[in-house]
Design a protein around this motif. Structure first.
Motif, PDB file in Angstrom:
ATOM      1  N   TYR A 272      45.146   6.466  -6.844  1.00 17.86           N
ATOM      2  CA  TYR A 272      46.282   7.391  -6.331  1.00 17.86           C
ATOM      3  C   TYR A 272      46.921   8.264  -7.448  1.00 17.86           C
ATOM      4  O   TYR A 272      47.101   7.697  -8.288  1.00 17.86           O
ATOM      5  CB  TYR A 272      47.205   6.369  -5.707  1.00 17.86           C
ATOM      6  CG  TYR A 272      48.313   7.112  -4.840  1.00 17.86           C
ATOM      7  CD1 TYR A 272      47.899   7.402  -3.568  1.00 17.86           C
ATOM      8  CD2 TYR A 272      49.586   7.452  -5.287  1.00 17.86           C
ATOM      9  CE1 TYR A 272      48.966   8.151  -2.618  1.00 17.86           C
ATOM     10  CE2 TYR A 272      50.484   8.090  -4.295  1.00 17.86           C
ATOM     11  CZ  TYR A 272      50.220   8.429  -3.168  1.00 17.86           C
ATOM     12  OH  TYR A 272      50.965   9.023  -2.267  1.00 17.86           O
ATOM     13  N   LEU A 273      47.260   9.351  -6.962  1.00 16.54           N
ATOM     14  CA  LEU A 273      47.966  10.495  -7.900  1.00 16.54           C
ATOM     15  C   LEU A 273      49.285  10.549  -7.506  1.00 16.54           C
ATOM     16  O   LEU A 273      49.601  10.766  -6.461  1.00 16.54           O
ATOM     17  CB  LEU A 273      47.407  11.619  -8.430  1.00 16.54           C
ATOM     18  CG  LEU A 273      46.035  11.279  -9.027  1.00 16.54           C
ATOM     19  CD1 LEU A 273      45.162  12.865  -9.211  1.00 16.54           C
ATOM     20  CD2 LEU A 273      46.118  10.836 -10.575  1.00 16.54           C
ATOM     21  N   LYS A 274      50.308  11.045  -8.489  1.00 19.21           N
ATOM     22  CA  LYS A 274      51.586  11.611  -7.965  1.00 19.21           C
ATOM     23  C   LYS A 274      51.828  12.643  -8.987  1.00 19.21           C
ATOM     24  O   LYS A 274      51.940  12.341 -10.243  1.00 19.21           O
ATOM     25  CB  LYS A 274      52.710  10.470  -8.452  1.00 19.21           C
ATOM     26  CG  LYS A 274      54.013  11.315  -8.020  1.00 19.21           C
ATOM     27  CD  LYS A 274      55.137  10.474  -7.302  1.00 19.21           C
ATOM     28  CE  LYS A 274      56.371  11.279  -7.309  1.00 19.21           C
ATOM     29  NZ  LYS A 274      56.881  12.406  -8.073  1.00 19.21           N
TER      30      LYS A 274
ATOM     31  N   ASP B 267      54.131  15.663 -10.361  1.00 17.81           N
ATOM     32  CA  ASP B 267      55.418  16.160 -10.163  1.00 17.81           C
ATOM     33  C   ASP B 267      55.683  16.741 -11.627  1.00 17.81           C
ATOM     34  O   ASP B 267      56.092  16.120 -12.703  1.00 17.81           O
ATOM     35  CB  ASP B 267      56.662  15.088  -9.849  1.00 17.81           C
ATOM     36  CG  ASP B 267      58.057  15.636  -9.950  1.00 17.81           C
ATOM     37  OD1 ASP B 267      58.192  16.959 -10.219  1.00 17.81           O
ATOM     38  OD2 ASP B 267      58.980  15.029  -9.692  1.00 17.81           O
TER      39      ASP B 267
ATOM     40  N   GLU C   2      51.230  21.962 -11.657  1.00 15.64           N
ATOM     41  CA  GLU C   2      50.335  21.168 -10.881  1.00 15.64           C
ATOM     42  C   GLU C   2      49.048  21.741 -10.710  1.00 15.64           C
ATOM     43  O   GLU C   2      48.000  21.003 -10.816  1.00 15.64           O
ATOM     44  CB  GLU C   2      50.857  20.890  -9.284  1.00 15.64           C
ATOM     45  CG  GLU C   2      52.157  20.115  -9.298  1.00 15.64           C
ATOM     46  CD  GLU C   2      53.457  20.657  -9.540  1.00 15.64           C
ATOM     47  OE1 GLU C   2      54.289  19.908  -9.901  1.00 15.64           O
ATOM     48  OE2 GLU C   2      53.454  22.006  -9.892  1.00 15.64           O
TER      49      GLU C   2
ATOM     50  N   MET D 118      47.087  10.904  -2.751  1.00 13.05           N
ATOM     51  CA  MET D 118      48.226  11.596  -3.697  1.00 13.05           C
ATOM     52  C   MET D 118      49.400  12.111  -3.025  1.00 13.05           C
ATOM     53  O   MET D 118      49.526  12.401  -1.934  1.00 13.05           O
ATOM     54  CB  MET D 118      47.677  12.567  -4.541  1.00 13.05           C
ATOM     55  CG  MET D 118      47.199  13.877  -3.912  1.00 13.05           C
ATOM     56  SD  MET D 118      46.812  15.179  -5.078  1.00 13.05           S
ATOM     57  CE  MET D 118      45.188  14.322  -5.382  1.00 13.05           C
ATOM     58  N   MET D 119      50.542  12.015  -3.924  1.00 14.71           N
ATOM     59  CA  MET D 119      51.621  12.494  -3.484  1.00 14.71           C
ATOM     60  C   MET D 119      51.977  14.099  -4.359  1.00 14.71           C
ATOM     61  O   MET D 119      51.943  13.456  -5.822  1.00 14.71           O
ATOM     62  CB  MET D 119      52.960  11.961  -3.391  1.00 14.71           C
ATOM     63  CG  MET D 119      54.323  12.471  -3.092  1.00 14.71           C
ATOM     64  SD  MET D 119      54.421  12.755  -1.436  1.00 14.71           S
ATOM     65  CE  MET D 119      54.742  11.320  -0.750  1.00 14.71           C
ATOM     66  N   ALA D 120      51.976  14.931  -4.067  1.00 12.19           N
ATOM     67  CA  ALA D 120      52.265  16.090  -5.087  1.00 12.19           C
ATOM     68  C   ALA D 120      53.610  17.049  -4.522  1.00 12.19           C
ATOM     69  O   ALA D 120      53.788  17.179  -3.486  1.00 12.19           O
ATOM     70  CB  ALA D 120      51.174  17.181  -4.875  1.00 12.19           C
ATOM     71  N   GLU D 121      54.709  16.989  -5.651  1.00 14.95           N
ATOM     72  CA  GLU D 121      55.534  17.797  -5.504  1.00 14.95           C
ATOM     73  C   GLU D 121      55.212  19.348  -5.768  1.00 14.95           C
ATOM     74  O   GLU D 121      54.761  19.631  -7.019  1.00 14.95           O
ATOM     75  CB  GLU D 121      56.789  17.523  -6.362  1.00 14.95           C
ATOM     76  CG  GLU D 121      57.979  18.513  -6.217  1.00 14.95           C
ATOM     77  CD  GLU D 121      59.189  18.222  -7.312  1.00 14.95           C
ATOM     78  OE1 GLU D 121      59.461  18.878  -7.919  1.00 14.95           O
ATOM     79  OE2 GLU D 121      59.681  17.114  -6.912  1.00 14.95           O
TER      80      GLU D 121
ATOM     81  N   TYR E 184      57.151  18.247  -0.845  1.00 13.72           N
ATOM     82  CA  TYR E 184      56.534  17.178  -0.995  1.00 13.72           C
ATOM     83  C   TYR E 184      55.376  16.962  -0.137  1.00 13.72           C
ATOM     84  O   TYR E 184      55.468  16.833   1.056  1.00 13.72           O
ATOM     85  CB  TYR E 184      57.422  15.737  -0.941  1.00 13.72           C
ATOM     86  CG  TYR E 184      58.352  15.454  -2.166  1.00 13.72           C
ATOM     87  CD1 TYR E 184      58.091  15.269  -3.565  1.00 13.72           C
ATOM     88  CD2 TYR E 184      59.449  16.116  -2.006  1.00 13.72           C
ATOM     89  CE1 TYR E 184      58.793  15.052  -4.476  1.00 13.72           C
ATOM     90  CE2 TYR E 184      60.657  16.047  -3.086  1.00 13.72           C
ATOM     91  CZ  TYR E 184      60.269  15.432  -4.273  1.00 13.72           C
ATOM     92  OH  TYR E 184      61.121  15.383  -5.448  1.00 13.72           O
TER      93      TYR E 184
ATOM     94  N   GLU F  73      51.905  14.774   0.965  1.00 16.53           N
ATOM     95  CA  GLU F  73      51.104  13.426   0.991  1.00 16.53           C
ATOM     96  C   GLU F  73      49.741  13.606   1.565  1.00 16.53           C
ATOM     97  O   GLU F  73      49.620  14.572   2.655  1.00 16.53           O
ATOM     98  CB  GLU F  73      51.618  12.470   1.707  1.00 16.53           C
ATOM     99  CG  GLU F  73      51.081  11.146   1.796  1.00 16.53           C
ATOM    100  CD  GLU F  73      51.756  10.051   2.497  1.00 16.53           C
ATOM    101  OE1 GLU F  73      51.102   8.949   2.600  1.00 16.53           O
ATOM    102  OE2 GLU F  73      52.751  10.119   3.066  1.00 16.53           O
TER     103      GLU F  73
END
Length: 103
Positions: free
Chosen positions: A30-32, A34, A39, A56-59, A95, A97
């Motif tokens: 899993y990646l985050k 921010d 990015e 992943m969660m990306a801002e 954000y 997901e």
């Protein structure tokens, strides 16, 4: 009026693929992301790593959202949820997901 202060600091930058290989780290599931606008560059340095990522969660900034989501879609991810507001007010970033599409 309060004065505005800017601080600059040098930081070490590694491609995620190179960091994992050099340090013999287990690949993340899993990646985050921010990175305040970086990015796209981070994803470009993680092509091998992304193959094993389940989600992943990306801002992302609004002007980069479409490009980043297209890049990730081409690599097998789909948008699961998107958050643009907090307490009914726009945040100025989105954000996202994402999860890996089922084969």
């Amino acid at each position: 009026q309060k004065p505005i202060f800017f601080h600059r600091q040098a930081v070490m930058v590694w491609k995620l693929d190179d960091l994992i290989a050099s340090w013999k780290l287990p690949p993340p599931q899993y990646l985050k992301l921010d990175i305040d606008g970086g990015e796209s560059q981070a994803l470009a340095g993680a092509e091998h790593t992304l193959k094993g990522v389940a989600g992943m969660m990306a801002e992302v900034k609004p002007d980069q959202e479409a490009g980043i989501l297209a890049h990730l879609s081409e690599r097998g991810f789909e948008l699961k949820a998107k958050f643009e507001y907090r307490n009914g007010k726009p945040m100025g970033v989105t954000y996202c997901e994402l999860i890996r599409r089922a084969a």
